[in-house]
Scaffold this motif. Structure first.
Motif, mmCIF file in Angstrom:
data_model
loop_
_atom_site.group_PDB
_atom_site.id
_atom_site.type_symbol
_atom_site.label_atom_id
_atom_site.label_comp_id
_atom_site.label_asym_id
_atom_site.label_seq_id
_atom_site.Cartn_x
_atom_site.Cartn_y
_atom_site.Cartn_z
ATOM 1 N N LEU A 179 0.804 -1.231 0.000
ATOM 2 C CA LEU A 179 0.000 0.000 0.000
ATOM 3 C C LEU A 179 0.838 1.282 0.000
ATOM 4 C CD1 LEU A 179 -2.838 1.292 0.180
ATOM 5 C CD2 LEU A 179 -2.702 1.040 2.664
ATOM 6 N N ASP A 180 1.742 1.416 0.944
ATOM 7 C CA ASP A 180 2.534 2.658 1.039
ATOM 8 C C ASP A 180 3.417 2.868 -0.188
ATOM 9 O OD1 ASP A 180 1.501 3.384 3.449
ATOM 10 O OD2 ASP A 180 3.315 2.982 4.634
ATOM 11 N N ALA A 181 4.081 1.800 -0.604
ATOM 12 C CA ALA A 181 4.981 1.920 -1.761
ATOM 13 C C ALA A 181 4.185 2.330 -3.002
ATOM 14 C CB ALA A 181 5.700 0.588 -2.002
ATOM 15 N N LEU A 182 3.067 1.668 -3.213
ATOM 16 C CA LEU A 182 2.250 1.938 -4.391
ATOM 17 C C LEU A 182 1.677 3.354 -4.371
ATOM 18 C CD1 LEU A 182 0.742 0.970 -6.965
ATOM 19 C CD2 LEU A 182 -1.077 0.148 -5.451
ATOM 20 N N THR A 183 1.108 3.755 -3.244
ATOM 21 C CA THR A 183 0.473 5.071 -3.199
ATOM 22 C C THR A 183 1.512 6.190 -3.304
ATOM 23 O OG1 THR A 183 0.375 4.915 -0.786
ATOM 24 C CG2 THR A 183 -1.629 4.346 -1.997
ATOM 25 N N SER A 184 2.687 5.994 -2.701
ATOM 26 C CA SER A 184 3.747 7.007 -2.847
ATOM 27 C C SER A 184 4.116 7.179 -4.313
ATOM 28 C CB SER A 184 5.012 6.593 -2.081
ATOM 29 O OG SER A 184 4.723 6.442 -0.730
ATOM 30 N N TRP A 185 4.220 6.066 -5.014
ATOM 31 C CA TRP A 185 4.575 6.110 -6.437
ATOM 32 C C TRP A 185 3.470 6.786 -7.250
ATOM 33 C CZ3 TRP A 185 2.531 3.471 -10.788
ATOM 34 C CH2 TRP A 185 3.330 3.570 -11.945
ATOM 35 N N LEU A 186 2.225 6.463 -6.948
ATOM 36 C CA LEU A 186 1.099 7.060 -7.681
ATOM 37 C C LEU A 186 1.037 8.574 -7.455
ATOM 38 C CD1 LEU A 186 -1.665 4.351 -6.989
ATOM 39 C CD2 LEU A 186 -0.584 4.820 -9.216
ATOM 40 N N ILE A 187 1.282 8.990 -6.217
ATOM 41 C CA ILE A 187 1.231 10.421 -5.911
ATOM 42 C C ILE A 187 2.363 11.159 -6.630
ATOM 43 C CG2 ILE A 187 1.526 12.136 -4.060
ATOM 44 C CD1 ILE A 187 0.000 10.090 -2.224
ATOM 45 N N GLU A 188 3.509 10.537 -6.658
ATOM 46 C CA GLU A 188 4.633 11.152 -7.364
ATOM 47 C C GLU A 188 4.346 11.265 -8.859
ATOM 48 O OE1 GLU A 188 9.337 10.211 -8.083
ATOM 49 O OE2 GLU A 188 8.360 9.282 -6.346
ATOM 50 N N ARG A 189 3.632 10.280 -9.363
ATOM 51 C CA ARG A 189 3.380 10.181 -10.798
ATOM 52 C C ARG A 189 2.390 11.233 -11.319
ATOM 53 N NH1 ARG A 189 4.844 6.498 -14.510
ATOM 54 N NH2 ARG A 189 3.407 6.317 -16.263
ATOM 55 N N GLN A 190 1.366 11.581 -10.484
ATOM 56 C CA GLN A 190 0.393 12.620 -10.883
ATOM 57 C C GLN A 190 -0.293 12.279 -12.210
ATOM 58 O OE1 GLN A 190 -0.382 15.746 -9.223
ATOM 59 N NE2 GLN A 190 0.554 14.708 -7.491
ATOM 60 N N GLU A 191 -0.979 11.178 -12.203
ATOM 61 C CA GLU A 191 -1.728 10.758 -13.396
ATOM 62 C C GLU A 191 -3.060 10.190 -12.920
ATOM 63 O OE1 GLU A 191 0.527 7.959 -15.760
ATOM 64 O OE2 GLU A 191 -1.178 7.571 -17.095
ATOM 65 N N ASP A 192 -4.114 10.286 -13.745
ATOM 66 C CA ASP A 192 -5.405 9.703 -13.372
ATOM 67 C C ASP A 192 -5.253 8.204 -13.142
ATOM 68 O OD1 ASP A 192 -6.522 12.189 -13.694
ATOM 69 O OD2 ASP A 192 -7.353 11.770 -15.679
ATOM 70 N N VAL A 193 -5.905 7.709 -12.086
ATOM 71 C CA VAL A 193 -5.749 6.309 -11.670
ATOM 72 C C VAL A 193 -7.102 5.613 -11.622
ATOM 73 C CG1 VAL A 193 -5.071 4.790 -9.751
ATOM 74 C CG2 VAL A 193 -3.712 6.845 -10.257
ATOM 75 N N LEU A 194 -7.209 4.501 -12.321
ATOM 76 C CA LEU A 194 -8.381 3.634 -12.160
ATOM 77 C C LEU A 194 -7.949 2.391 -11.395
ATOM 78 C CD1 LEU A 194 -11.369 2.970 -12.754
ATOM 79 C CD2 LEU A 194 -10.563 1.729 -14.787
ATOM 80 N N ILE A 195 -8.644 2.126 -10.283
ATOM 81 C CA ILE A 195 -8.367 0.919 -9.504
ATOM 82 C C ILE A 195 -9.389 -0.137 -9.906
ATOM 83 C CG2 ILE A 195 -8.118 -0.035 -7.183
ATOM 84 C CD1 ILE A 195 -7.771 2.946 -6.232
ATOM 85 N N LEU A 196 -8.891 -1.255 -10.409
ATOM 86 C CA LEU A 196 -9.776 -2.322 -10.862
ATOM 87 C C LEU A 196 -9.727 -3.476 -9.865
ATOM 88 C CD1 LEU A 196 -11.559 -3.883 -12.870
ATOM 89 C CD2 LEU A 196 -9.476 -4.457 -14.158
ATOM 90 N N ALA A 197 -10.841 -3.666 -9.150
ATOM 91 C CA ALA A 197 -10.944 -4.800 -8.231
ATOM 92 C C ALA A 197 -11.271 -6.055 -9.035
ATOM 93 C CB ALA A 197 -12.029 -4.528 -7.196
ATOM 94 N N SER A 198 -10.648 -7.148 -8.663
ATOM 95 C CA SER A 198 -10.911 -8.396 -9.391
ATOM 96 C C SER A 198 -12.251 -9.002 -9.016
ATOM 97 C CB SER A 198 -9.798 -9.406 -9.106
ATOM 98 O OG SER A 198 -8.570 -8.887 -9.568
ATOM 99 N N GLY A 199 -12.730 -8.693 -7.804
ATOM 100 C CA GLY A 199 -14.016 -9.229 -7.380
ATOM 101 C C GLY A 199 -14.006 -10.748 -7.285
ATOM 102 N N TRP A 200 -15.206 -11.324 -7.260
ATOM 103 C CA TRP A 200 -15.328 -12.777 -7.231
ATOM 104 C C TRP A 200 -16.256 -13.202 -8.359
ATOM 105 C CZ3 TRP A 200 -12.789 -16.815 -5.470
ATOM 106 C CH2 TRP A 200 -13.391 -18.073 -5.537
ATOM 107 N N LYS A 201 -15.667 -13.780 -9.396
ATOM 108 C CA LYS A 201 -16.467 -14.199 -10.549
ATOM 109 C C LYS A 201 -17.367 -13.068 -11.051
ATOM 110 C CE LYS A 201 -16.005 -19.041 -9.468
ATOM 111 N NZ LYS A 201 -16.615 -20.350 -9.215
ATOM 112 N N ASP A 202 -16.743 -11.921 -11.265
ATOM 113 C CA ASP A 202 -17.403 -10.725 -11.791
ATOM 114 C C ASP A 202 -18.298 -10.000 -10.801
ATOM 115 O OD1 ASP A 202 -16.232 -10.373 -14.230
ATOM 116 O OD2 ASP A 202 -17.698 -11.571 -15.321
ATOM 117 N N LYS A 203 -18.402 -10.524 -9.577
ATOM 118 C CA LYS A 203 -19.208 -9.838 -8.573
ATOM 119 C C LYS A 203 -18.328 -9.002 -7.646
ATOM 120 C CE LYS A 203 -22.978 -13.220 -8.152
ATOM 121 N NZ LYS A 203 -23.477 -14.328 -7.307
ATOM 122 N N PHE A 204 -18.935 -7.994 -7.061
ATOM 123 C CA PHE A 204 -18.364 -7.174 -5.990
ATOM 124 C C PHE A 204 -17.824 -8.050 -4.853
ATOM 125 C CE2 PHE A 204 -19.220 -5.355 -1.804
ATOM 126 C CZ PHE A 204 -18.721 -4.067 -1.896
#
Lengths: 249, 249
Positions: B129-154
């Protein structure tokens, strides 16, 4: 001990195919504002509502002399003088008494259409929460709650209402939930229930309606139990449920 | 003041088409357990991971002499001796050092596959979490988080992790969210963060994994920041991100 009935929540019409199997009773909700308006219109004297999917279809019915209502993106569609504001149905109750109204909306009528082949389709809102849940508990049948969402996406207000319905059913002791969507909705409802208007501050559709000066409509739609009507789909029309009118599927 | 970047959350691959427009950076998460295992394997010395969609494809690679891992419904697929348990990748770290591993899982590798045409696909978990979010904040680009879910469900665990990532980005002041899915996930994360294991008690996949005696795996996957690796997709393989390796899209 007999097995419990299931109650589950589907967040939007886009996911309906994933959730619908084995359910013959579907509760359709679109809190802001289609299903709140449908419950209101029937409670205040409209005889029946014909939900149609497209604006063109609504226009065709209007040409035949029917009262037609059309909403897209929160606004009344050009050429119509009625949309999905529940307050408008109260204000014009006398004029609409005993009438048939044709209705098309951005999300709600689409969700009704997608569920229409089920044995039983009923309409839910926060406005008729107690009446609806009492009836569902008495009925003892598996229940799928279909949120209309916003253009096939998840929305917060329908999730809160769906969570409220599921919460009452589960607390009755006769229902249980398996899906994480149901667990999450129930949790969100419990967090929001003491001040739904504030909780929805950040929701996308409240922002949309605020821009359109529809805060009074929002407050009305977020008021639980100011109605007792349960609309159900009968031969393509939404009508008021009269007790035990629907045989168990 | 410059406009903020967007961060939004898509609950499952089934809804990806509704959310993906205008995003060129996608974070794929599958907390229980695919993306937690991917982050772990790369951190503990695996050279690269080839995500494949089907068990047959994984079997073909195995026949060619590759180490192959396959999980379906929480269990290692018959004929394989490795699945998506992150702890297994730690236990066998020495054996796997510098190796390529082919991986197919119920949900995670499907989500990676669906996003693969985007400019940048990175892998998220609570573990990084920390490593990823630090990198994303440094990057300054729109971010889509895609959850894998369970067999297409939430599912709840991916929603919590997605909410955690969004929460950190929004709190940085550089990101904003529009979608109700993001608002709801952030709320659920904040409610769950102090005891995620207990919060997930009722979740469907935790029940599934408990039956399979995988509670230790679950506890590991719900531990934030025990890793610093950010896997990213490069020419069809997941490899460790080396700083600034990916040009801005």
């Amino acid at each position: 001990m007999s097995a419990k009935c299931r109650v589950e929540i589907c967040f939007s019409p886009a996911e309906y195919a994933l959730y619908q199997e084995n359910f013959e009773l579907v509760v359709v909700i679109d809190v802001l504002r289609a299903t709140s308006a449908i419950c209101t219109a029937l409670e205040y004297g409209v005889e029946r509502i014909k939900p149609v999917a497209s604006v063109d279809e609504a226009r065709d019915w209007m040409k035949k002399g029917f009262i037609a209502a059309a909403e897209r993106n929160g606004e009344i569609v050009e050429g119509f003088e009625l949309g999905n504001s529940p307050l408008a149905y109260i204000e014009r109750a006398e004029e609409f008494l005993g009438k048939t109204i044709v209705l098309t909306t951005t999300n709600g009528t689409k969700a009704i259409d997608i569920a229409k082949d089920k044995h039983t389709v009923v309409i839910g809102a926060l406005n008729n929460l107690d009446a609806l849940t009492s009836w569902l508990i008495e009925r003892q049948e598996d229940v799928l709650i279909l949120a209309s969402g916003w253009k096939d996406k998840f929305n917060l207000e329908d999730t809160i209402c769906a969570g409220a319905i599921a919460d009452v059913l589960i607390e009755s002791g006769d229902f249980a939930a398996d899906e994480d969507s149901t667990v999450a909705s129930k949790f969100i409802y419990r967090s929001a229930r003491d001040n739904m208007f504030a909780f929805l501050k950040a929701s996308s559709h409240r922002r949309r309606l605020r821009k359109l000066n529809l805060n009074e409509d929002v407050k009305y739609c977020l008021t639980p139990n100011n109605l007792t009507t349960i609309p159900f789909l009968k031969d393509g029309y939404l009508v008021k449920l009269i007790d035990r009118e629907i045989p168990i599927s």
